[in-house]
Design an enzyme around this catalytic site. Structure first.
Site, PDB file in Angstrom:
ATOM      1  N   LYS A  11       0.824  -1.213   0.000  1.00 64.20           N
ATOM      2  CA  LYS A  11       0.000   0.000   0.000  1.00 64.20           C
ATOM      3  C   LYS A  11       0.865   1.274   0.000  1.00 64.20           C
ATOM      4  O   LYS A  11       2.070   1.229   0.273  1.00 64.20           O
ATOM      5  CB  LYS A  11      -0.941  -0.035   1.214  1.00 64.20           C
ATOM      6  CG  LYS A  11      -1.985  -1.169   1.134  1.00 64.20           C
ATOM      7  CD  LYS A  11      -2.959  -1.092   2.302  1.00 64.20           C
ATOM      8  CE  LYS A  11      -4.025  -2.179   2.212  1.00 64.20           C
ATOM      9  NZ  LYS A  11      -5.003  -2.091   3.329  1.00 64.20           N
ATOM     10  N   ASN A 114      -2.028   0.364   6.660  1.00 61.50           N
ATOM     11  CA  ASN A 114      -1.515  -0.874   7.255  1.00 61.50           C
ATOM     12  C   ASN A 114      -0.673  -1.694   6.287  1.00 61.50           C
ATOM     13  O   ASN A 114      -0.571  -2.904   6.405  1.00 61.50           O
ATOM     14  CB  ASN A 114      -2.662  -1.684   7.876  1.00 61.50           C
ATOM     15  CG  ASN A 114      -3.725  -2.082   6.876  1.00 61.50           C
ATOM     16  OD1 ASN A 114      -3.584  -1.810   5.676  1.00 61.50           O
ATOM     17  ND2 ASN A 114      -4.771  -2.726   7.342  1.00 61.50           N
ATOM     18  N   HIS A 117      -2.307  -5.364   1.561  1.00 62.19           N
ATOM     19  CA  HIS A 117      -3.602  -6.034   1.361  1.00 62.19           C
ATOM     20  C   HIS A 117      -3.317  -7.478   1.004  1.00 62.19           C
ATOM     21  O   HIS A 117      -2.328  -7.761   0.322  1.00 62.19           O
ATOM     22  CB  HIS A 117      -4.388  -5.395   0.210  1.00 62.19           C
ATOM     23  CG  HIS A 117      -5.493  -6.276  -0.297  1.00 62.19           C
ATOM     24  ND1 HIS A 117      -6.729  -6.320   0.305  1.00 62.19           N
ATOM     25  CD2 HIS A 117      -5.526  -7.199  -1.300  1.00 62.19           C
ATOM     26  CE1 HIS A 117      -7.474  -7.223  -0.328  1.00 62.19           C
ATOM     27  NE2 HIS A 117      -6.768  -7.765  -1.302  1.00 62.19           N
ATOM     28  N   GLU A 128      -9.510 -10.908  -7.666  1.00 66.49           N
ATOM     29  CA  GLU A 128      -8.576  -9.786  -7.502  1.00 66.49           C
ATOM     30  C   GLU A 128      -7.400  -9.886  -8.463  1.00 66.49           C
ATOM     31  O   GLU A 128      -6.937  -8.867  -9.006  1.00 66.49           O
ATOM     32  CB  GLU A 128      -8.115  -9.717  -6.042  1.00 66.49           C
ATOM     33  CG  GLU A 128      -9.264  -9.349  -5.102  1.00 66.49           C
ATOM     34  CD  GLU A 128      -8.923  -9.390  -3.622  1.00 66.49           C
ATOM     35  OE1 GLU A 128      -9.813  -9.097  -2.814  1.00 66.49           O
ATOM     36  OE2 GLU A 128      -7.767  -9.713  -3.282  1.00 66.49           O
TER      37      GLU A 128
HETATM   38  P1  RTP Z   1      -7.142  -6.019   3.397  1.00 73.39           P
HETATM   39  O1  RTP Z   1      -8.488  -6.279   2.787  1.00 73.39           O
HETATM   40  O2  RTP Z   1      -6.563  -4.673   3.019  1.00 73.39           O
HETATM   41  O3  RTP Z   1      -6.174  -7.127   3.204  1.00 73.39           O
HETATM   42  O4  RTP Z   1      -7.303  -5.901   4.967  1.00 73.39           O
HETATM   43  P2  RTP Z   1      -8.256  -6.682   5.933  1.00 73.39           P
HETATM   44  O5  RTP Z   1      -8.961  -7.789   5.233  1.00 73.39           O
HETATM   45  O6  RTP Z   1      -7.415  -7.004   7.122  1.00 73.39           O
HETATM   46  O7  RTP Z   1      -9.281  -5.540   6.326  1.00 73.39           O
HETATM   47  P3  RTP Z   1     -10.735  -5.209   5.732  1.00 73.39           P
HETATM   48  O8  RTP Z   1     -11.710  -5.307   6.847  1.00 73.39           O
HETATM   49  O9  RTP Z   1     -10.982  -5.982   4.478  1.00 73.39           O
HETATM   50  O10 RTP Z   1     -10.561  -3.666   5.394  1.00 73.39           O
HETATM   51  C1  RTP Z   1      -9.939  -3.269   4.213  1.00 73.39           C
HETATM   52  C2  RTP Z   1      -8.983  -2.139   4.498  1.00 73.39           C
HETATM   53  O11 RTP Z   1      -9.716  -0.982   4.893  1.00 73.39           O
HETATM   54  C3  RTP Z   1      -8.939  -0.227   5.823  1.00 73.39           C
HETATM   55  N1  RTP Z   1      -9.689  -0.090   7.055  1.00 73.39           N
HETATM   56  N2  RTP Z   1      -9.850   1.056   7.660  1.00 73.39           N
HETATM   57  N3  RTP Z   1     -10.623   3.090   9.461  1.00 73.39           N
HETATM   58  C4  RTP Z   1     -10.991   1.835   9.702  1.00 73.39           C
HETATM   59  O12 RTP Z   1     -11.627   1.511  10.677  1.00 73.39           O
HETATM   60  C5  RTP Z   1     -10.576   0.814   8.757  1.00 73.39           C
HETATM   61  N4  RTP Z   1     -10.871  -0.484   8.838  1.00 73.39           N
HETATM   62  C6  RTP Z   1     -10.297  -1.045   7.755  1.00 73.39           C
HETATM   63  C7  RTP Z   1      -7.629  -0.966   6.026  1.00 73.39           C
HETATM   64  O13 RTP Z   1      -6.665  -0.423   5.113  1.00 73.39           O
HETATM   65  C8  RTP Z   1      -8.004  -2.375   5.654  1.00 73.39           C
HETATM   66  O14 RTP Z   1      -6.865  -3.116   5.316  1.00 73.39           O
HETATM   67 MG    MG Z   2     -10.061  -7.539   3.390  1.00 70.36          MG
END
Ligand code: RTP
Ligand code: MG
Length: 140
Positions: A11, A114, A117, A128
């Site tokens: 990212k 973070n 992804h 994807e």
């Molecule tokens: P990713 O999809 O990026 O691999 O991450 P993830 O599954 O761990 O998290 P996800 O729930 O799918 O959320 C996608 C991305 O959105 C951002 N995020 N921001 N501000 C917030 O509360 C928040 N929560 C999530 C993060 O960049 C997350 O990786």
């Molecule tokens: Mg995710």
């Protein structure tokens, strides 16, 4: 077990701090092989399309702005149980909850910035990968 594939994004917070190599080393050390890679600056349309599953979430607008704030590196990773292997080395979404040794524990700035992804299922990995790569761009 046969090798499978997953999709990864390094990212903008990580590319900005010149951590592309450091993040990729973590992925490689976890047993994943980079079989496709390109550095791109996502358009708003691409970011909105990629994160369409999150469009009702309160953080959607900020997430799109963040993902287009600088270059990213999109990658296809191959390895045994690649989706889980990648999620394990990435660590929890919020770096405050991420385990020692994970990419997000070491490098992430915040729950949003973070660093990486990773696809959350084999089905989504295929979708994807197809979103960003043509078959001939992937060399296993
Ligand atoms: P990713 O999809 O990026 O691999 O991450 P993830 O599954 O761990 O998290 P996800 O729930 O799918 O959320 C996608 C991305 O959105 C951002 N995020 N921001 N501000 C917030 O509360 C928040 N929560 C999530 C993060 O960049 C997350 O990786
Ligand atoms: Mg995710």
């Amino acid at each position: 077990m046969a090798a499978t594939r997953t999709f990864s994004i390094i990212k903008p917070d990580a590319t900005r701090r010149n951590l592309t190599g450091a993040v990729t080393k973590k992925l490689e050390d976890a047993g994943l092989r980079v079989v496709a890679s390109k550095r791109i600056h996502m358009t708003r349309e691409q970011a909105e399309g990629f994160y369409a599953v999150h469009k009702e979430r309160p953080f959607f607008g900020e997430l799109v702005e963040f993902m287009i704030s600088g270059p990213v590196v999109v990658q296809v990773l191959e390895g045994e149980d690649a989706v889980k292997r990648n999620r394990d080395v990435m660590g929890a979404t919020n770096p405050a909850d991420a385990a020692e040794g994970t990419i997000r524990k070491e490098f992430a700035e915040s729950i949003e910035a973070n660093s990486v992804h990773g696809s959350d299922s084999e089905e989504n990995a295929k979708i994807e990968i197809d979103f960003f790569f043509k078959p001939e761009e992937i060399v296993g």
